[in-house]
Design a protein around this motif. Structure first.
Motif, PDB file in Angstrom:
ATOM      1  N   ALA A 199     -53.199 -35.720   8.982  1.00 56.98           N
ATOM      2  CA  ALA A 199     -52.828 -36.465   7.776  1.00 56.98           C
ATOM      3  C   ALA A 199     -52.954 -37.967   8.014  1.00 56.98           C
ATOM      4  N   GLY A 200     -52.631 -38.394   9.236  1.00 54.28           N
ATOM      5  CA  GLY A 200     -52.728 -39.809   9.573  1.00 54.28           C
ATOM      6  C   GLY A 200     -54.155 -40.319   9.459  1.00 54.28           C
ATOM      7  N   PHE A 201     -55.073 -39.609  10.083  1.00 51.84           N
ATOM      8  CA  PHE A 201     -56.475 -40.064  10.018  1.00 51.84           C
ATOM      9  C   PHE A 201     -57.026 -39.966   8.595  1.00 51.84           C
ATOM     10  N   ALA A 204     -56.494 -43.168   6.937  1.00 55.35           N
ATOM     11  CA  ALA A 204     -57.065 -44.381   7.546  1.00 55.35           C
ATOM     12  C   ALA A 204     -58.280 -44.862   6.773  1.00 55.35           C
ATOM     13  N   ASP A 205     -58.402 -46.179   6.666  1.00 54.95           N
ATOM     14  CA  ASP A 205     -59.596 -46.777   6.055  1.00 54.95           C
ATOM     15  C   ASP A 205     -60.658 -47.073   7.110  1.00 54.95           C
ATOM     16  N   VAL A 206     -60.219 -47.345   8.305  1.00 52.61           N
ATOM     17  CA  VAL A 206     -61.144 -47.656   9.397  1.00 52.61           C
ATOM     18  C   VAL A 206     -60.772 -46.798  10.599  1.00 52.61           C
ATOM     19  N   ILE A 207     -61.752 -46.145  11.183  1.00 50.28           N
ATOM     20  CA  ILE A 207     -61.512 -45.323  12.378  1.00 50.28           C
ATOM     21  C   ILE A 207     -62.540 -45.717  13.433  1.00 50.28           C
ATOM     22  N   VAL A 208     -62.066 -45.928  14.643  1.00 52.26           N
ATOM     23  CA  VAL A 208     -62.971 -46.212  15.770  1.00 52.26           C
ATOM     24  C   VAL A 208     -62.631 -45.246  16.894  1.00 52.26           C
ATOM     25  N   GLU A 209     -63.662 -44.713  17.537  1.00 50.58           N
ATOM     26  CA  GLU A 209     -63.464 -43.806  18.671  1.00 50.58           C
ATOM     27  C   GLU A 209     -64.358 -44.255  19.823  1.00 50.58           C
ATOM     28  N   ARG A 210     -63.805 -44.313  21.022  1.00 46.57           N
ATOM     29  CA  ARG A 210     -64.552 -44.752  22.200  1.00 46.57           C
ATOM     30  C   ARG A 210     -64.121 -43.941  23.423  1.00 46.57           C
ATOM     31  N   GLU A 211     -64.977 -43.989  24.447  1.00 44.50           N
ATOM     32  CA  GLU A 211     -64.645 -43.359  25.732  1.00 44.50           C
ATOM     33  C   GLU A 211     -64.620 -44.439  26.808  1.00 44.50           C
ATOM     34  N   TYR A 212     -63.567 -44.463  27.585  1.00 44.63           N
ATOM     35  CA  TYR A 212     -63.366 -45.510  28.592  1.00 44.63           C
ATOM     36  C   TYR A 212     -63.233 -44.878  29.979  1.00 44.63           C
ATOM     37  N   ARG A 213     -63.699 -45.636  30.973  1.00 41.94           N
ATOM     38  CA  ARG A 213     -63.544 -45.149  32.343  1.00 41.94           C
ATOM     39  C   ARG A 213     -63.104 -46.283  33.259  1.00 41.94           C
ATOM     40  N   THR A 214     -62.226 -45.932  34.178  1.00 41.31           N
ATOM     41  CA  THR A 214     -61.846 -46.878  35.232  1.00 41.31           C
ATOM     42  C   THR A 214     -62.000 -46.185  36.579  1.00 41.31           C
ATOM     43  N   SER A 215     -62.133 -46.988  37.629  1.00 43.07           N
ATOM     44  CA  SER A 215     -62.329 -46.446  38.968  1.00 43.07           C
ATOM     45  C   SER A 215     -61.009 -46.346  39.721  1.00 43.07           C
ATOM     46  N   MET A 216     -61.009 -45.497  40.729  1.00 47.86           N
ATOM     47  CA  MET A 216     -59.913 -45.496  41.696  1.00 47.86           C
ATOM     48  C   MET A 216     -59.886 -46.867  42.373  1.00 47.86           C
ATOM     49  N   ARG A 330     -52.592 -52.067   9.132  1.00 42.05           N
ATOM     50  CA  ARG A 330     -51.553 -51.253   9.762  1.00 42.05           C
ATOM     51  C   ARG A 330     -52.158 -50.023  10.437  1.00 42.05           C
ATOM     52  N   LEU A 331     -51.768 -49.848  11.701  1.00 38.00           N
ATOM     53  CA  LEU A 331     -52.216 -48.665  12.423  1.00 38.00           C
ATOM     54  C   LEU A 331     -51.544 -47.434  11.836  1.00 38.00           C
ATOM     55  N   ILE A 332     -52.335 -46.383  11.625  1.00 38.59           N
ATOM     56  CA  ILE A 332     -51.789 -45.209  10.955  1.00 38.59           C
ATOM     57  C   ILE A 332     -51.897 -43.956  11.812  1.00 38.59           C
ATOM     58  N   ALA A 333     -52.861 -43.943  12.752  1.00 37.08           N
ATOM     59  CA  ALA A 333     -53.024 -42.745  13.588  1.00 37.08           C
ATOM     60  C   ALA A 333     -53.727 -43.093  14.888  1.00 37.08           C
ATOM     61  N   ALA A 334     -53.396 -42.340  15.925  1.00 36.64           N
ATOM     62  CA  ALA A 334     -54.069 -42.499  17.221  1.00 36.64           C
ATOM     63  C   ALA A 334     -54.091 -41.161  17.933  1.00 36.64           C
ATOM     64  N   GLN A 335     -55.255 -40.830  18.477  1.00 33.02           N
ATOM     65  CA  GLN A 335     -55.383 -39.585  19.236  1.00 33.02           C
ATOM     66  C   GLN A 335     -56.095 -39.891  20.539  1.00 33.02           C
ATOM     67  N   ILE A 363     -46.812 -46.663  15.587  1.00 31.84           N
ATOM     68  CA  ILE A 363     -47.839 -45.850  14.933  1.00 31.84           C
ATOM     69  C   ILE A 363     -47.185 -44.532  14.515  1.00 31.84           C
ATOM     70  N   PRO A 364     -47.249 -44.187  13.243  1.00 32.90           N
ATOM     71  CA  PRO A 364     -46.498 -43.005  12.781  1.00 32.90           C
ATOM     72  C   PRO A 364     -47.098 -41.660  13.189  1.00 32.90           C
ATOM     73  N   ASN A 365     -48.390 -41.627  13.449  1.00 31.99           N
ATOM     74  CA  ASN A 365     -49.022 -40.332  13.771  1.00 31.99           C
ATOM     75  C   ASN A 365     -49.802 -40.457  15.078  1.00 31.99           C
ATOM     76  N   VAL A 366     -49.337 -39.760  16.096  1.00 28.64           N
ATOM     77  CA  VAL A 366     -49.954 -39.883  17.422  1.00 28.64           C
ATOM     78  C   VAL A 366     -50.035 -38.498  18.069  1.00 28.64           C
ATOM     79  N   LEU A 367     -51.146 -38.239  18.693  1.00 28.95           N
ATOM     80  CA  LEU A 367     -51.292 -37.028  19.511  1.00 28.95           C
ATOM     81  C   LEU A 367     -52.026 -37.424  20.778  1.00 28.95           C
TER      82      LEU A 367
END
Lengths: 764, 95
Positions: A199-201, A204-216, A330-335, A363-367
């Protein structure tokens, strides 16, 4: 039209007129350290002492078929050789809480000396004690290993595949919901959820999805691990070591060696840095086993290569993050889907990473789904705000993108969404009074944020971060001496100036000069139990203990004065270190004068404190950084850095600033250069500080600090832990600045010249 | 009645409910009563008489200093939380 709401929370109370708190006295351990007289673990020299060395696995993954130590044992000068067969067999596999991190007992046991398998290059297999280190090293070369090499698994995503080689065929995925039916390299699955993510997403009017990596990466403390042990004939063990928690070492030794706590004395030496990495034991139990066999004390110290290959770095991570915002910002969702590599045994800071990632936002909706995955690398350990920096790299990078897409500057976007008093986080916590909003506001009003930055290839980045801090157990005694001085005996090892901050709080509470307090750190036989110095807890919790001890001393001072003056205790006042009689103004005694009379008015005056404070105050920070990118070489230069942090009450502002600057320096190293560079066989290619590139003074400008003081309402002096949150924002702040400078988003750390040039398309 | 928030991964064991009302004057009593109504949940919370590791509690959003022994009042909200050593929550908080 965007309307910002100032959070409805209590106003910040006026700062009390402290006399000692907020000043910058000389640290009590400073002179000894400057002149080189302070004693570190490697300085220990005992009669008859032997030197221990460790034989380590040359490969990353193998079955141990056999270990033949016979030739080593026959070498003249060798007094003892041990393998895992010398460790007691354990009947339990309980979880050992080390304060900051922990692990299953059997895993800790196997990490000390490998038994059935070696799980990373550098895994300890055997150890020798000899009359000098050279003989011990020669003896190691005489130990014959028969290993059946196995393919290593180095990438956590590959390790999660069903067809991946298993590090342990008895390891199953554990979660609150139960245990997996099949063995897996996924040691743990955790989930945080709030609201309705779908329901959160949908809103949303704007959604961005990315993949991030960090090293040991490694904590990079300068002093290598060390440990000296003497196992007496009556089965009492004395250990001298460099540790963040003498009592944690004692507990680990007790469980691993099956020796009662009271028969183990751990003497914490001065410590040359820890940052979370000096909590788990590595050498101490081995030195103890060698000492038992040899009947003599055994000293062991690691080389730098051993530190990097075989102690606990922090996890490399993979984080897929999707966030949605409304047009008004306003942030509305994050997964999130978070994978933290644990190294050889489950130990990653996944839970803290999950909790901290979105902590600065309401943020009201988070998973959030998180996975703790074992790979053929050293078992990870805590590292300053464990788990949070990598998580913040993902969240703060994405927040920056979202801000741009809704047409807001990054600080305004953060402030609109700032978490505050009453914000319910996805991990279930509800925030108490925090200074998140105030930090962002201070950043917006800072000279740095408002200064021009117009040259080409220059960029400015910001990021926020949180560390929730910790309370834990502290125990101490304060003894009033006849000359008016006070001996403060504490059990919190001092890694960041806590002797000074404890002494300052005691001086404040008693109304006496800081210089009258003589603090020192006792060993485990001489003070009650203390949790580790970690979690940014010590100035907070030991400060509470000091406050309790001071109240006890005050009560005794009042009793004695009443006895002397033959009046009621209620007629005696104690303020600013002076006792007065309310009914007779002529009667007056200073703290020092009363101390002189202590022995003749009832005996020694001692206060003690043993609190278990649970209502610790979270710490928030917002950082601003300017960078310049050289498009020809890919080198990133930090031009200017300002760290804004809610520090509660700055007990010793110089130490607070130092903590912030240190955290930023480490974070910049993590962002730009530091990386555990493994080859395909799991061999660390940069196991020296020449090749493991930490920042130097040439890489960093003066790091400016802005101390925001929103007192923690649950502490008598408003203390919040300050040591960990400074490392949380830098990774993302630097990445955001580089994005601003180059117009290119970088999703993987470190951003060394090679990575920058690849991102800019200059090399392939 | 106090209200107990159920962690996401345990909600399938309580028919997907997020919050449950239950009687109890301590955290231990409330969880035992909940376990009686939802035995599958109880099996995940308890190992015999002992709470399984990895859990902590908050009362009205603040960590329960006495863990299972913490007294609670009508209308309090009890949160079952994943324990995090050295950070947000201590695993020892279920003592």
């Amino acid at each position: 039209m965007i309307i910002e709401e100032k959070p409805r929370q209590q106003e910040t109370p006026a700062k009390p007129a402290y006399k000692v708190i907020g000043t910058r006295p000389v640290r009590p351990d400073g002179v000894e350290k400057v002149i080189g007289r302070a004693k570190y673990g490697a300085d220990i020299d005992l009669p008859g002492m032997l030197y221990g060395k460790v034989l380590r696995s040359p490969v990353a993954h193998a079955y141990i078929r056999s270990i033949d130590t016979s030739a080593a044992e026959k070498l003249p000068g060798v007094k003892a050789v041990v393998t895992s067969a010398d460790l007691p067999r354990l009947s339990s596999n309980e979880y050992i809480d080390m304060g900051e991190g922990g692990g299953q007992l059997q895993d800790l046991h196997d990490n000390i000396l490998a038994s059935r398998k070696v799980l990373y290059k550098g895994h300890a297999i055997a150890s020798v004690a000899a009359t000098n280190p050279h003989i011990a090293e020669e003896a190691l070369s005489l130990i014959k290993l028969d290993l059946e090499e196995l393919p290593p698994v180095l990438d956590p995503l590959e390790a999660m595949r069903e067809d991946a080689p298993l590090l342990d065929d008895q390891r199953y995925t554990e979660s609150l919901a139960g245990r997996s039916s099949k063995p897996s390299n996924i040691a743990r699955h955790a989930q945080h959820a709030i609201g309705d993510i779908e329901a959160g997403f949908a809103q949303a009017d704007v959604i961005v999805e990315r993949e991030y990596r960090t090293s040991m990466v490694h904590q990079g403390y300068i002093e290598p691990q060390n440990g000296t042990a003497l196992w007496d004939a009556d089965d009492h063990i004395t250990v001298w070591t460099s540790t963040q928690g003498a009592f944690s070492v004692r507990a680990e030794l007790s469980k691993l060696l099956l020796v009662p706590l009271a028969q183990i004395r751990v003497i914490p030496m001065e410590i040359g840095g820890g940052f979370g990495g000096k909590i788990a034991v590595y050498l101490e139990p081995v030195a103890a086993l060698l000492s038992r066999k040899a009947g003599r004390p055994v000293k062991m110290t690691m080389t730098r290569a051993e530190v990097l290959e075989a102690t606990g770095p922090t996890s490399g991570t993979y984080i897929k993050l999707k966030m949605g915002a409304k047009k008004d910002g306003r942030l509305i969702a994050a997964q999130a889907y978070m994978v933290y590599e644990s190294g050889a045994y489950p130990s990653s800071p996944l839970g803290a990473g999950m909790s901290c990632m979105l902590g600065p936002y309401d943020i009201p909706n988070v998973l959030i789904d998180g996975y703790d995955v074992v790979v053929n690398k050293p078992r990870t350990a805590a590292y300053r705000a464990p788990g949070a920096p990598a998580a913040a790299f993902a969240a703060e990078s994405l927040v920056d993108e979202l801000a741009g897409k809704v047409g807001l500057d990054p600080l305004t976007f953060r402030r609109i969404n700032a978490s505050k008093l009453g914000t319910r986080l996805a991990n279930g916590n509800v925030l108490p009074r925090v200074g998140n909003y105030e930090c962002i506001t201070a950043a917006m009003e800072s000279e740095h944020w408002n200064a021009p930055l117009s040259a080409p290839w220059r960029g400015r980045g910001v990021a926020s971060g949180v560390w929730y801090n910790w309370g834990g157990l502290s125990s101490l005694t304060a003894s009033v001496n006849a000359d008016g001085s006070v001996t403060l005996t504490e059990g919190s090892t001092d890694i960041g100036g806590s002797r000074a901050t404890a002494a300052m709080q005691l001086a404040e509470a008693l109304g006496i000069p800081y210089e009258s307090i003589h603090p020192f750190v006792a060993d485990t036989d001489n003070i009650g139990y203390n949790d580790v110095t970690g979690g940014s807890r010590t100035t907070f919790a030991t400060g509470w203990a000091v406050y309790e001890a001071a109240q006890q001393i005050k009560r005794q001072l009042i009793e004695r004065a009443a006895r002397l003056w033959e009046c009621s205790e209620t007629d005696v006042d104690y303020t600013n270190g002076v006792l007065t009689c309310k009914t007779n103004p002529d009667l007056r005694l200073s703290f020092k004068e009363m101390a002189e009379k202590a022995h003749s008015t009832g005996g020694t005056i001692v206060g003690c404190g043993n609190p278990s404070p649970k209502q610790f105050g979270p710490a928030f920070a917002t950082h601003i950084v300017d960078v310049e990118v050289d498009p020809e070489t890919g080198k990133v230069q930090i031009l200017r850095y300002t760290a804004i942090q809610d520090v509660g009450t700055a007990i010793h502002p110089s130490y607070v600033e130092g903590q912030i600057q240190g955290g930023v320096a480490q974070g910049v190293g993590w962002a730009l250069n530091e990386v555990y560079d493994y080859d395909e066989q799991g061999r660390l290619r940069n196991a020296s500080l020449l090749d493991y590139r930490q920042p130097t003074t040439l890489d960093l400008p003066m790091i400016d600090t802005i101390l925001v003081e929103v007192p923690n309402p649950t502490h008598p002096y408003g203390v919040r832990g300050v040591g960990e949150v400074p490392i949380v924002p830098p990774l993302a702040a630097v990445a955001n600045a580089i994005a601003h400078a180059t117009g290119q988003r970088f999703l993987k750390l470190p951003l060394n010249p090679d990575a920058v040039l690849r991102g800019l398309g200059k090399i392939k | 009645m106090v209200k107990v928030w159920i962690p996401a991964l345990l909600r399938p064991l309580v028919n997907g409910q997020v919050k449950l009302a239950v009687e109890g004057s301590t955290v231990r009593e409330a969880l035992h009563n909940l376990s009686t109504t939802y035995p599958n949940l109880g099996a995940r919370l308890w190992d015999g008489q002992h709470l399984r590791p990895g859990l902590a509690f908050a009362i009205n959003g603040q960590i329960a200093p006495l863990g299972l022994s913490q007294t609670i009042n009508t209308d309090d909200e009890v949160e079952i939380l994943p324990a995090i050593g050295g950070g947000t929550l201590s695993p020892a908080s279920h003592r």
